[in-house]
Structure formats: C-alpha cells, structure tokens
Design an enzyme around this catalytic site. Structure first.
Site, PDB file in Angstrom:
ATOM      1  N   TYR A 143       0.822  -1.213   0.000  1.00 21.36           N
ATOM      2  CA  TYR A 143       0.000   0.000   0.000  1.00 21.36           C
ATOM      3  C   TYR A 143       0.858   1.267   0.000  1.00 21.36           C
ATOM      4  O   TYR A 143       0.365   2.363  -0.244  1.00 21.36           O
ATOM      5  CB  TYR A 143      -0.938   0.030   1.218  1.00 21.36           C
ATOM      6  CG  TYR A 143      -2.030  -1.029   1.180  1.00 21.36           C
ATOM      7  CD1 TYR A 143      -2.285  -1.755   0.026  1.00 21.36           C
ATOM      8  CD2 TYR A 143      -2.806  -1.298   2.293  1.00 21.36           C
ATOM      9  CE1 TYR A 143      -3.273  -2.723  -0.016  1.00 21.36           C
ATOM     10  CE2 TYR A 143      -3.797  -2.267   2.258  1.00 21.36           C
ATOM     11  CZ  TYR A 143      -4.022  -2.981   1.102  1.00 21.36           C
ATOM     12  OH  TYR A 143      -5.005  -3.934   1.081  1.00 21.36           O
ATOM     13  N   LYS A 194       3.412 -15.200   1.796  1.00 19.84           N
ATOM     14  CA  LYS A 194       3.408 -15.945   0.527  1.00 19.84           C
ATOM     15  C   LYS A 194       4.861 -16.211   0.135  1.00 19.84           C
ATOM     16  O   LYS A 194       5.326 -15.805  -0.936  1.00 19.84           O
ATOM     17  CB  LYS A 194       2.664 -15.139  -0.560  1.00 19.84           C
ATOM     18  CG  LYS A 194       1.160 -15.130  -0.397  1.00 19.84           C
ATOM     19  CD  LYS A 194       0.504 -16.480  -0.618  1.00 19.84           C
ATOM     20  CE  LYS A 194       0.457 -16.837  -2.092  1.00 19.84           C
ATOM     21  NZ  LYS A 194      -0.103 -18.209  -2.289  1.00 19.84           N
ATOM     22  N   ASP A 227      -2.990 -17.764   1.708  1.00 24.36           N
ATOM     23  CA  ASP A 227      -4.220 -18.316   1.107  1.00 24.36           C
ATOM     24  C   ASP A 227      -4.733 -19.495   1.929  1.00 24.36           C
ATOM     25  O   ASP A 227      -5.948 -19.630   2.154  1.00 24.36           O
ATOM     26  CB  ASP A 227      -3.989 -18.717  -0.362  1.00 24.36           C
ATOM     27  CG  ASP A 227      -2.745 -19.553  -0.573  1.00 24.36           C
ATOM     28  OD1 ASP A 227      -1.837 -19.518   0.280  1.00 24.36           O
ATOM     29  OD2 ASP A 227      -2.664 -20.254  -1.596  1.00 24.36           O
ATOM     30  N   ASP A 251      -5.187  -6.928   5.822  1.00 20.34           N
ATOM     31  CA  ASP A 251      -6.406  -6.208   5.470  1.00 20.34           C
ATOM     32  C   ASP A 251      -7.525  -7.221   5.202  1.00 20.34           C
ATOM     33  O   ASP A 251      -8.650  -7.112   5.703  1.00 20.34           O
ATOM     34  CB  ASP A 251      -6.115  -5.383   4.203  1.00 20.34           C
ATOM     35  CG  ASP A 251      -7.178  -4.352   3.925  1.00 20.34           C
ATOM     36  OD1 ASP A 251      -8.147  -4.277   4.683  1.00 20.34           O
ATOM     37  OD2 ASP A 251      -7.050  -3.637   2.911  1.00 20.34           O
ATOM     38  N   ASP A 255     -10.646  -8.753   8.034  1.00 15.94           N
ATOM     39  CA  ASP A 255     -12.074  -8.613   7.706  1.00 15.94           C
ATOM     40  C   ASP A 255     -12.756  -9.970   7.640  1.00 15.94           C
ATOM     41  O   ASP A 255     -13.911 -10.119   8.044  1.00 15.94           O
ATOM     42  CB  ASP A 255     -12.258  -7.878   6.372  1.00 15.94           C
ATOM     43  CG  ASP A 255     -12.271  -6.363   6.562  1.00 15.94           C
ATOM     44  OD1 ASP A 255     -12.088  -5.911   7.708  1.00 15.94           O
ATOM     45  OD2 ASP A 255     -12.456  -5.637   5.574  1.00 15.94           O
TER      46      ASP A 255
END
Ligand code: NAD
Length: 370
Positions: A143, A194, A227, A251, A255
């Site tokens: 970001y 990852k 994942d 992020d 959520d």
C-alpha cells in the site's frame, strides 16, 4: 499515587458521539466505584472538525494526540462530506493520525461471545468461544511501496504498478508485538505470508523466525501461506491464537475473521506505534465500524465495539488488565442476559437502545463487584 493516564477522546461523526457517551458512562462508573480515574480531554476529528475548524484534523488536535498516553476515536465520515476533494475528506483526519503517530501494528481481535455464536455465518459449534487476535502490519508493504502508479505503454496499453516491500526492521517490530501479545494469551503465533511466490514473503518468514529463535522461544511459532490461512479461518478458526501478517494480507484476513463474529457493532481495534526509551507507546483505539449515517441519532447504535476498544486501551496502554477483564466479563454477562441492540437482535431477546445497553453494562458491573 502514580500519575493519571491521559486519554484523548475524538468522538467524530455519526454514531461516534453516541457510542462515546456510553464509554463516558463507564469512565464515570470506574471513578465512582473503583476509584480509577484518567485525565480525559476531547478534540474534534472528521466532519465535526471540518465544520468547526476547517480541516479534518487541526494541528492543535494532532499535537494533543501525540502527547497523550492513548487516543480513543469513535468514527468519522458521512454523506455531508462525500463530495469534498480527497485531501479534505473526514477520513483524512484518521489517516493523518495513523501516519503521524506512526502506528505500525494494527490489532484486530475476533471474539465470538457464546451467546452471539448464532449470529456467525458459520455453524455456532465451530465458532462459539472463538478468541483470536490478528496483528496486521499497517505502515509498509504494497500500500505504500514505490514505484507505484499507472502508466501508458508505447503500444497504448496502460499498466498499473504497486510494489510490495519490507525491511527487516519493519518485519521484526510487528512480529515482536505479536510475540509479546502471545505471551499474555495462549502462547501461539501463526505468521502468514506468501513465501512460496514472493521474495518479500521469504524475507518475512526468515525474519519472524529469527526474532522468535533469538528472543521468544517460549512462544510456539508456525508459518502458513496466506491463502491457506484464509481457508483455515473458515474451516477451523479456533486453531489460531495470534496471527501476524503484512498489510495486504492483514487487510483481508482481519475482515474475514471479523465476519466470523457476526456483527460490526461488536468489533474493537487498536493500532500501536513504537515504544520510546521510557516504554511509552503511542496508541489509537477505535471500533472497526464507521459512522453509520443510516442509523445515526436514533439510539440504535451498538456501543459495545467502542466500549471494548476502551477495554483494549486499559489492557495495552494503561496496564489495567484486571479492569479490562472485568469490563469484558460484564459484556459477556449483559449478552447472556438477553439484551441486544438492533444489529445483534435475535428471536426471543430484548431489543434495547444505545443508552440502555450502556446502562445495563454499568449495572451489571455493580452486581459483579458486590
Ligand atoms: P459503517 O461501518 O458506518 O456501517 C455499515 C453498516 O453497519 C450500516 O448499516 C450501519 O448501520 C451498521 N453499523 C455500523 N456500526 C454499527 C453499530 N455500532 N451498531 C449498529 N449498527 C452498526 O460503514 P459504511 O456505511 O460503509 O460507512 C459510513 C461512513 O463511515 C462513511 O462515511 C465511511 O467513510 C465511514 N467509515 C469510517 C470508518 C472509521 O471511522 N474508522 C470506518 C469505516 C467507514
């Protein structure tokens, strides 16, 4: 007697001031019944600050936030300010706070109170009693990384670029927060990355492991691909205690974990900065929800997310673990007793207003200490 802790309150917009009123009710109760008091001061942020001071957060307010032991924020934003240019929007106030306070670790607990397990989209037996903490890196990664932007290629195609970038220091400081939290909980950290496809993920994994081996061998550390972590969160969320991950994965995973609990009105959060030489750490506490303009001013808002954010402040900034435990136990008891604001309403329960929920909490606390 030790010096009073300073709490800077920014109620903000929409339901922000409504839910904050119920935090004040709790603060008054603590003063009256537990002889615990804080040096509370107030400021404006978001739309409220735009109206009164001409900017989403003034320099003066920013200065006070930087000088206080903790900041408690309600929510910002609303349709009135939707058409303002990006730089002048209420949300800029919040972004400036996060940036100037250098809040690099975002703590998002996902707790399922047993009496609300039905509200989860998963089977109640899979989530009842769930208590996990997601620690998300908040100031680095894709970001913020450069180069970034959208460019037009010689062939006329357009290309969007963002850069995932982390330094060893950025990884280690957020991992340290996760390990220290785990030491106060059930002692397990799962780091999600990852590393199978990204070099920044390889570095992430190595640095988390290095810090663990050097300083936190009492904590059980595991690594998981992000994942897979997303899948495990819906398959068997109770396997986790603390999850630490980068800005982008955090992020999404935070959520996802939030949805396991059922309602936005129940979710607190904390964002922590680096500790200075005296051990003082800048910190901002806020409910996950926004200003909910659709229900603002109608006594419908659930104040518990803001109250639980205040409990996090007591736990992490003011070192008042017992009081935080007491407040969280009182929230459980109020819910077990069947009181519900509209957002968490279930058949056979009693629907109550914001104020009645706040009052029920202090009267439950009265009963608990008598
Ligand atoms: P929101 O979180 O304000 O509301 C989403 C839905 O959840 C609404 O239906 C709302 O009524 C409900 N809800 C939220 N909190 C609740 C509570 N405590 N009790 C009961 N119901 C609750 O998100 P949104 O509608 O996308 O955004 C509204 C405004 O808030 C926008 O201006 C947005 O930019 C802003 N916002 C601010 C923050 C923040 O201050 N941290 C976060 C998200 C959104």
């Amino acid at each position: 007697m030790s010096e009073k802790k300073s709490l800077f309150v920014l109620a903000g917009d929409g339901i922000g001031p409504e839910v904050m009123t119920e935090v004040y009710r709790l603060i008054e109760w603590l003063e009256r019944r537990r002889d615990i008091s804080f040096e509370v001061s107030e400021g404006l942020v978001g739309g409220a600050a735009i109206e009164a001071e001409g900017a989403p957060i003034s320099d003066e307010t920013m200065k006070k936030a930087l000088a206080s032991d903790a900041v408690l924020l309600g929510a910002v934003g609303g349709p009135k300010w939707d058409d303002l240019p990006f730089e002048q929007k209420p949300e800029r106030g919040l972004l400036r706070l996060r940036k100037e306070m250098k809040l690099f670790a975002n703590l998002r607990p996902a707790v399922v109170f047993p009496s609300l397990a039905e509200a989860s989209t998963l089977k109640p037996e899979g989530v009842s009693g769930l208590d996990i903490m997601i620690v998300r890196e908040l100031t680095g990664g894709v970001y913020f990384g450069t180069p970034r932007g959208i460019e037009t290629l010689p062939n006329g195609e357009r290309r969007g670029v963002n850069t995932q970038v982390y330094t060893t220091g950025e990884i280690q400081r957020v991992a340290r927060v996760a390990f220290e939290l785990a030491q106060k909980r059930s002692g397990r950290v799962c780091s999600a990355d990852k590393a199978n496809v990204m070099e920044s993920g390889v570095l992430w994994r190595e640095e988390v492991q290095r810090l663990h081996d050097e300083a936190f061998t009492d904590v059980e550390l595991s690594h998981m691909y992000a994942d897979n972590c997303a899948m495990q969160l819906v398959r068997n969320p109770r396997q986790f205690d603390v999850i630490v991950t980068d800005n982008l994965f955090g992020d999404i995973l935070s959520d996802e974990a939030a949805m396991l609990t059922g309602s936005l009105g129940m979710l607190p959060s904390a964002s922590l900065g680096a500790a200075d030489e005296n051990g003082r750490r800048l910190a901002l506490y806020e409910p996950v929800h926004g200003s909910a303009p659709d229900i603002a001013g109608r006594g419908l808002a659930n104040p518990l997310a803001c109250i639980l954010s205040f409990a996090m402040c007591l736990r992490y900034s003011f070192d008042m673990t017992e009081v935080a435990d007491l407040i969280e136990a009182a929230v459980t008891e109020v819910l077990d007793g069947g009181l519900r604001t509209a957002d968490i309403m279930q058949d056979g329960k009693a629907r109550v207003s914001t104020r009645v929920m706040g009052e029920a909490l202090t009267s439950t606390l009265n009963n608990m200490i008598n």
